[in-house]
Design an enzyme around this catalytic site. Sequence first.
Site, short mmCIF file in Angstrom:
data_model
loop_
_atom_site.label_atom_id
_atom_site.label_comp_id
_atom_site.label_asym_id
_atom_site.label_seq_id
_atom_site.Cartn_x
_atom_site.Cartn_y
_atom_site.Cartn_z
N CYS A 283 -16.18 1.74 -0.16
CA CYS A 283 -15.05 0.88 0.19
C CYS A 283 -14.72 0.95 1.68
O CYS A 283 -14.11 0.04 2.22
CB CYS A 283 -13.83 1.25 -0.65
N GLN B 127 -9.88 -3.84 -3.86
CA GLN B 127 -11.18 -3.31 -3.45
C GLN B 127 -12.23 -3.59 -4.52
O GLN B 127 -13.36 -3.99 -4.22
CB GLN B 127 -11.08 -1.79 -3.22
N HIS C 258 -6.96 0.75 -6.88
CA HIS C 258 -7.21 -0.11 -5.72
C HIS C 258 -7.89 -1.39 -6.22
O HIS C 258 -9.07 -1.64 -5.96
CB HIS C 258 -8.08 0.64 -4.71
N ASP D 147 -16.95 7.29 -2.10
CA ASP D 147 -15.72 7.12 -1.32
C ASP D 147 -15.45 8.45 -0.64
O ASP D 147 -16.08 9.47 -0.97
CB ASP D 147 -14.57 6.71 -2.26
N ARG E 175 -13.79 -8.47 0.96
CA ARG E 175 -12.36 -8.19 0.80
C ARG E 175 -11.55 -9.45 1.15
O ARG E 175 -10.52 -9.73 0.55
CB ARG E 175 -11.93 -7.03 1.72
N ARG F 269 0.88 -1.17 0.00
CA ARG F 269 0.00 0.00 0.00
C ARG F 269 0.91 1.22 0.00
O ARG F 269 1.68 1.41 0.96
CB ARG F 269 -0.91 -0.01 1.22
N1 NVA Z 1 -9.65 6.69 -1.79
C1 NVA Z 1 -9.33 6.28 -0.45
C2 NVA Z 1 -9.57 4.83 -0.29
C3 NVA Z 1 -9.33 4.27 1.08
C4 NVA Z 1 -9.55 2.81 1.17
C5 NVA Z 1 -7.88 6.61 -0.15
O1 NVA Z 1 -7.04 6.47 -1.05
O2 NVA Z 1 -7.59 7.06 0.96
N1 CP Z 2 -11.27 -0.18 1.84
C1 CP Z 2 -10.01 -0.21 2.34
O1 CP Z 2 -9.02 -0.41 1.60
O2 CP Z 2 -9.96 0.00 3.67
P1 CP Z 2 -8.63 0.16 4.56
O3 CP Z 2 -8.04 1.50 4.22
O4 CP Z 2 -9.13 0.09 5.97
O5 CP Z 2 -7.70 -0.95 4.22
#
Ligand code: NVA
Ligand code: CP
Length: 305
Positions: free
Chosen positions: A259, A131, A128, A219, A287, A101
């Site tokens: 998500c 997701q 992502h 989101d 997930r 990540r």
């Molecule tokens: N768009 C959000 C998704 C979190 C799971 C982010 O990148 O923070």
């Molecule tokens: N949806 C998702 O990726 O959640 P987290 O940021 O908690 O992993």
Amino acid sequence: MKKDLISISDLSKEDIMRLLESAEAFLARRGRHGQPLQGKSLAMIFEKPSTRTRVSLEVAAAELGAHPLYLSANELQLGRGETIADTARVLSRYVHGITARVYSHHTVLQLAQHASVPVINALSDWEHPLQILADLQTMRQRFAKLEGLRLAWVGDGNNVCNSLILASAILGMEITVASPAGYQPKARILEQAKSLGGWPKVVAEPDDAARGADVLITDTWVSMGDEGEEAERLRVFGKYQLNSEIMGLAAEDAIALHCLPAHRGQEITDEVMDGPQSAVFDEAENRMHTSKAVMAWLMGERSQS
Ligand code: NVA
Ligand code: CP
């Protein structure tokens, strides 16, 4: 040749359908399945916080028989300047798969380039894919089909939105994205979707996306990494919200997806999140099932064939 999952577009329609079948089979077994990854290890690099991704991957790996290692990027030598390429080369000598990540999509691309084991994108600023596999599983559970579904994305044209646009193109789903000017999906992703056979639409008004939709998706207005723009974003995104009024414009049996984490009262109201049309907690559960499917496919014995 090892395979990676960096973009949802790394998968064909057949790959996605096979992964969704596999995820359903894992769901049905509720953890009481074989351990195809016994004796293997998974390195999980996190530059950003996570609840769902970290926990679902960790539990999924353990239930498949693999040993997951949570590695905060700050605590690796990466934080002191070791290169991504060297990190990828070294981890490949120890583990059988790497999830990451990251802030920059370039980082996960570099990891994949230099690792000799599969690399899975656990969220970057561009996509992502894990997701979206869970979102697709949720849609399929609710509608028993994917092709032809009408999707409405309401909010930021961000990483999750990018992966959804590409998935729609691959699977023949209709998607309309409603975002404010300046936060709409980038031309590059729309072009890529068109090259995959998609026909994504972008509009400014949430109502124009929601009318008749089967799936409404949103989101956060402020993604990880965008915190410096928070005040401006809260101002601009005000009406890009999943609420009862907008759900009322959608198809009668429409569902709401997010998500998570949700910012209740911002991009989604309590009423929708906790209401009968919400599928967000099934989506969160999925997930884990989809992550098992991905890991078993990329890291299992048959993955090299
Ligand atoms: N768009 C959000 C998704 C979190 C799971 C982010 O990148 O923070
Ligand atoms: N949806 C998702 O990726 O959640 P987290 O940021 O908690 O992993």
